[in-house]
Scaffold this motif. Structure first.
Motif, PDB file in Angstrom:
ATOM      1  N   THR A  20       0.706  -1.207   0.011  1.00  0.00           N
ATOM      2  CA  THR A  20      -0.073   0.085   0.068  1.00  0.00           C
ATOM      3  C   THR A  20       0.950   1.427  -0.173  1.00  0.00           C
ATOM      4  O   THR A  20       1.891   1.194   0.795  1.00  0.00           O
ATOM      5  N   HIS A  80       2.812   2.520  -1.896  1.00  0.00           N
ATOM      6  CA  HIS A  80       4.411   2.323  -2.608  1.00  0.00           C
ATOM      7  C   HIS A  80       4.037   2.758  -4.099  1.00  0.00           C
ATOM      8  O   HIS A  80       3.313   2.195  -4.818  1.00  0.00           O
ATOM      9  N   ARG A 132      13.239  -2.995   7.533  1.00  0.00           N
ATOM     10  CA  ARG A 132      11.839  -3.570   7.371  1.00  0.00           C
ATOM     11  C   ARG A 132      11.712  -4.774   7.875  1.00  0.00           C
ATOM     12  O   ARG A 132      10.440  -5.081   8.234  1.00  0.00           O
ATOM     13  N   ARG A 190       8.055   9.550  11.336  1.00  0.00           N
ATOM     14  CA  ARG A 190       7.225   8.615  11.357  1.00  0.00           C
ATOM     15  C   ARG A 190       5.630   8.944  11.498  1.00  0.00           C
ATOM     16  O   ARG A 190       4.926   8.388  10.566  1.00  0.00           O
ATOM     17  N   ARG A 221       3.726   7.999   8.148  1.00  0.00           N
ATOM     18  CA  ARG A 221       2.873   6.711   8.342  1.00  0.00           C
ATOM     19  C   ARG A 221       3.335   5.531   7.926  1.00  0.00           C
ATOM     20  O   ARG A 221       2.692   4.612   7.371  1.00  0.00           O
ATOM     21  N   THR A 222       4.651   5.354   7.817  1.00  0.00           N
ATOM     22  CA  THR A 222       5.221   4.269   7.293  1.00  0.00           C
ATOM     23  C   THR A 222       5.339   3.042   8.807  1.00  0.00           C
ATOM     24  O   THR A 222       5.348   3.531   9.540  1.00  0.00           O
ATOM     25  N   ALA A 223       5.357   1.826   7.995  1.00  0.00           N
ATOM     26  CA  ALA A 223       5.639   0.586   9.237  1.00  0.00           C
ATOM     27  C   ALA A 223       6.862   1.099   9.753  1.00  0.00           C
ATOM     28  O   ALA A 223       6.993   0.366  11.103  1.00  0.00           O
ATOM     29  N   GLN A 224       7.871   1.515   9.160  1.00  0.00           N
ATOM     30  CA  GLN A 224       9.212   1.592   9.917  1.00  0.00           C
ATOM     31  C   GLN A 224       9.624   2.937   9.896  1.00  0.00           C
ATOM     32  O   GLN A 224       8.920   3.905   9.214  1.00  0.00           O
TER      33      GLN A 224
END
Lengths: 286, 393
Positions: B36, B38, B269, B322, B326-329
């Protein structure tokens, strides 16, 4: 009632153990944490292309065994063999291309979306400069379609229900596209409908793709229903193994779980169904 | 959902027919096609996933940083009009050569690099520790760097600027890096028990930080009064008096570390997943973590060596970044840019707010950072990824 005779079970166990050698096997495996030994000197061959389910009472070492099979736990002695080679001697990335594993309670990073998480299953197939190939795209699309989470692609994983989340994790493991798949209690925390859904999915996967699946389950009846090969463990040892229809008996249930029960054929599948409790005999008071 | 199941199986049989360019409109959004948010960038045989929101944030931050830098060069004790600043930058002769070119520009360059290094270092260490509190200035790395540097200052190994001029500052970075790495190694070894436990790592780090700080104070009280005062300013984090002599080695070191940072951006990641899952995906978790921490420690120590422990930059930058993306890392590029913004803007305000008195930049960053830290603690452990999951490497 199926096979109450002792000889039948022993025979079944012997034949199950001596079948054709699979890709994954354990040899003289001793496992433990800190000072405590959980599994000692265990030998096990996991049949290829079959669903093997490991059952046993709490703390019998079944999850520990699965963790060792998936190289999450280093054996104290002995080895886990993949195609005849000790796992400890194979680069972990190469293992990840043929062996997938879903731990018992995986934790998703905060705010990660379903598609992003499933895509991470492609990690062992990717390189720094090749972060997304047509193959990755196909595998992820396929894994999400099979698990029915395609419609959730852009949702954050932390907002999903338990059942949806478990399917997302399974999708991630599927996206890895390994021939061998290890699942550690994949039905924990799921209601019965979702449990059946997940197990049907596992069965389907094995049926359609010939994947070898090894799962730890705590529900003996589900294990008997879904397994081609059942491994019953107690106190770190394999007590019996073989086709559920051959080995699941009231005697085995008493031996492994210390539970009195009656084993009847499952009305739906015909597989053995364990009904806890003593058979109620019409007998007069002494 | 059921109709998707059917479409999902189709490509398996016939392979994937020519899906090079934008996918030919898969049914409704084709949401399952890639992670999502990207975008896919192809270059030769390579393919890279770029997080759209992170890319936009990076552009916005770059523009903002450029504006801050412009303001930094023209505002100060004397105002230099922007046109004159540009003249100096492009090398045209200008009356403001001394103020802009010799004083402000090198100082700003050091600030940019220090901020970026802190931003990345904080991101890496927070990722490995799985805790937003784990930044180098909290888990003892900055304190280790301080302790060794102050020891050197007070015991005369590296006489402070008072007597020795600018050249002596050149020794500090090496001492600082050594101190930071030693402190990190100490924390790592003490926290190691057959594996690296994230929470234990942070707690032991905090303990070591306190111990090292008191050692530093011991050195200060033992030392000469003037030296102690100088060391005190350094310990607050200050860009005062920094010039090309500090900028050049720092820039060189950062350039050397750049490939490592590029590796880290990708390696992160997998590390944000839980230990079992990451291992199952073929990640050598122990080595990857060690690599990420080592990189973070060296970056933080380098930055500390150049400007002192500018408090809270390493803590704030990754977390703000972050929240923006709103990225996962933690997005390392945005974190670096934010770190640079914080330090340069902080130093600009530190110079200007109470002019002619000049504050150390660390006072400003602490004033912003401390309330934020409180807020983090009050909000609880949900922030910053899979909080406090145990597990071993």
């Amino acid at each position: 009632m199926t096979g109450t005779g002792d000889s039948v079970r022993r025979q079944g166990a012997a034949e199950g153990g001596g079948g054709p050698a699979g890709r994954l096997a354990a040899r003289a495996l001793t496992l433990g944490y800190d000072g405590r030994t959980v599994v000692e000197g265990l030998d096990l061959d996991l049949p290829d292309g079959a669903v093997t389910v490991v059952v046993g009472p709490n703390a019998c070492g079944k999850s520990t065994l699965l963790r060792a099979l998936g190289r999450l736990l280093r054996p104290r002695h002995g080895a886990v063999l993949l195609d005849g080679t000790d796992l400890a001697r194979i680069p972990t990335r190469n293992i990840a291309r043929s062996l997938g594993l879903l731990p018992q309670s995986p934790v998703a990073p905060e705010a990660i979306t379903v598609a992003d998480l499933v895509a991470r299953g492609r990690q062992p197939h990717q390189r720094w400069w090749q972060q997304w190939s047509a193959e990755d795209e196909r595998a992820v699309t396929d894994a999400m379609a099979r698990t029915g989470v395609a419609g959730l692609a852009d949702r954050p994983v932390d907002e999903l229900s338990g059942g949806q989340r478990q399917r997302v994790w399974i999708a991630m493991a599927l996206a890895q596209e390994t021939e061998l798949l290890l699942l550690d209690e994949p039905t924990t925390y799921l209601d019965i409908a979702h449990q059946v859904e997940v197990l049907d999915l596992v069965r389907q996967l094995n049926h359609d793709r010939g994947r070898t699946v090894v799962a730890v389950l705590h529900d003996l009846n589900q294990a008997a229903r879904y397994a081609d090969h059942l491994v019953a463990m107690k106190a770190g040892r394999v007590v019996a193994q073989g086709h559920p229809g051959e080995i699941v008996t009231a005697e085995l249930v008493r031996e492994v779980f210390g539970l009195a029960s009656v084993v009847v054929p499952d009305p739906v599948t015909g597989s053995p169904l364990v009904v806890p409790g003593r058979p109620r005999l019409p007998r007069p008071a002494p | 959902m059921t109709d998707r199941k059917v479409t999902g199986r189709v490509p398996r049989q016939g392979g994937v027919p020519g899906r090079r360019t934008p996918p030919p409109g898969p049914p409704r959004g084709g949401s399952a096609v890639r992670p999502t948010g990207h975008a896919l960038v192809r270059a030769g045989r390579g393919s890279f996933l770029v997080h759209r929101r992170a890319a936009v944030a990076a552009v916005v931050l770059t523009v903002f940083l450029a504006a801050v830098c412009g303001a930094y060069l023209s505002v100060g004790e004397s105002f230099v009009p922007p046109s004159q600043v540009v003249d100096v930058l492009v090398g045209r002769p200008s009356a403001h050569e001394l103020v802009v070119g010799t004083l402000r520009l090198p100082r700003m360059t050091v600030g940019l690099m220090v901020g970026a290094a802190f931003g990345v270092a904080g991101g890496l260490i927070q990722t490995v520790a799985r805790n937003p509190l784990a930044s180098p200035d909290i888990i003892g790395i900055s304190q280790g760097a301080s302790a060794l540097t102050v020891a050197a200052m007070t015991f005369g190994v590296a006489p402070p600027a008072v007597g020795g001029g600018t050249a002596t500052y050149a020794v500090l970075p090496y001492l600082s890096v050594a101190g930071g790495v030693l402190a990190a190694a100490l924390v790592y070894v003490v926290a190691w028990r057959g594996g690296l436990h994230a929470t234990r790592f942070v707690l032991i780090g905090i303990g070591c930080a306190v111990a090292l700080r008191s050692v530093t104070h011991l050195f200060l009280t033992k030392g000469d009064y003037l030296v102690a005062q100088q060391a005190q300013v350094w310990m607050t984090g200050s860009l005062n008096g920094r010039g090309w002599a500090e900028a050049a080695p720092l820039g060189g070191a950062l350039l050397v570390l750049l490939p490592g940072v590029l590796w880290a951006a990708r390696a992160q990641r997998a590390v944000v997943l839980d230990d079992g899952t990451a291992t199952a995906l073929g990640v050598r978790l122990g080595r990857t973590r060690l690599g990420l921490v080592a990189l973070g420690v060296v970056l933080a120590s380098l930055a500390t060596g150049a400007a002192g422990p500018v408090d809270f930059v390493a803590l704030l930058a990754p977390q703000i970044a972050r929240r923006m993306t709103r990225t996962a890392q933690i997005p390392l590029l945005c974190s670096a840019l934010l770190g640079a913004v914080l330090v340069v803007l902080g130093d600009l305000l530190a110079r200007k707010l109470f002019a002619p008195t000049e504050l150390p930049v660390g006072v400003l960053t602490a004033a912003v950072g401390a309330p934020y830290l409180l807020w983090l603690v009050v909000r609880g452990p949900r922030t910053g990824g899979c909080a406090a999951t145990g597990g071993t490497a």
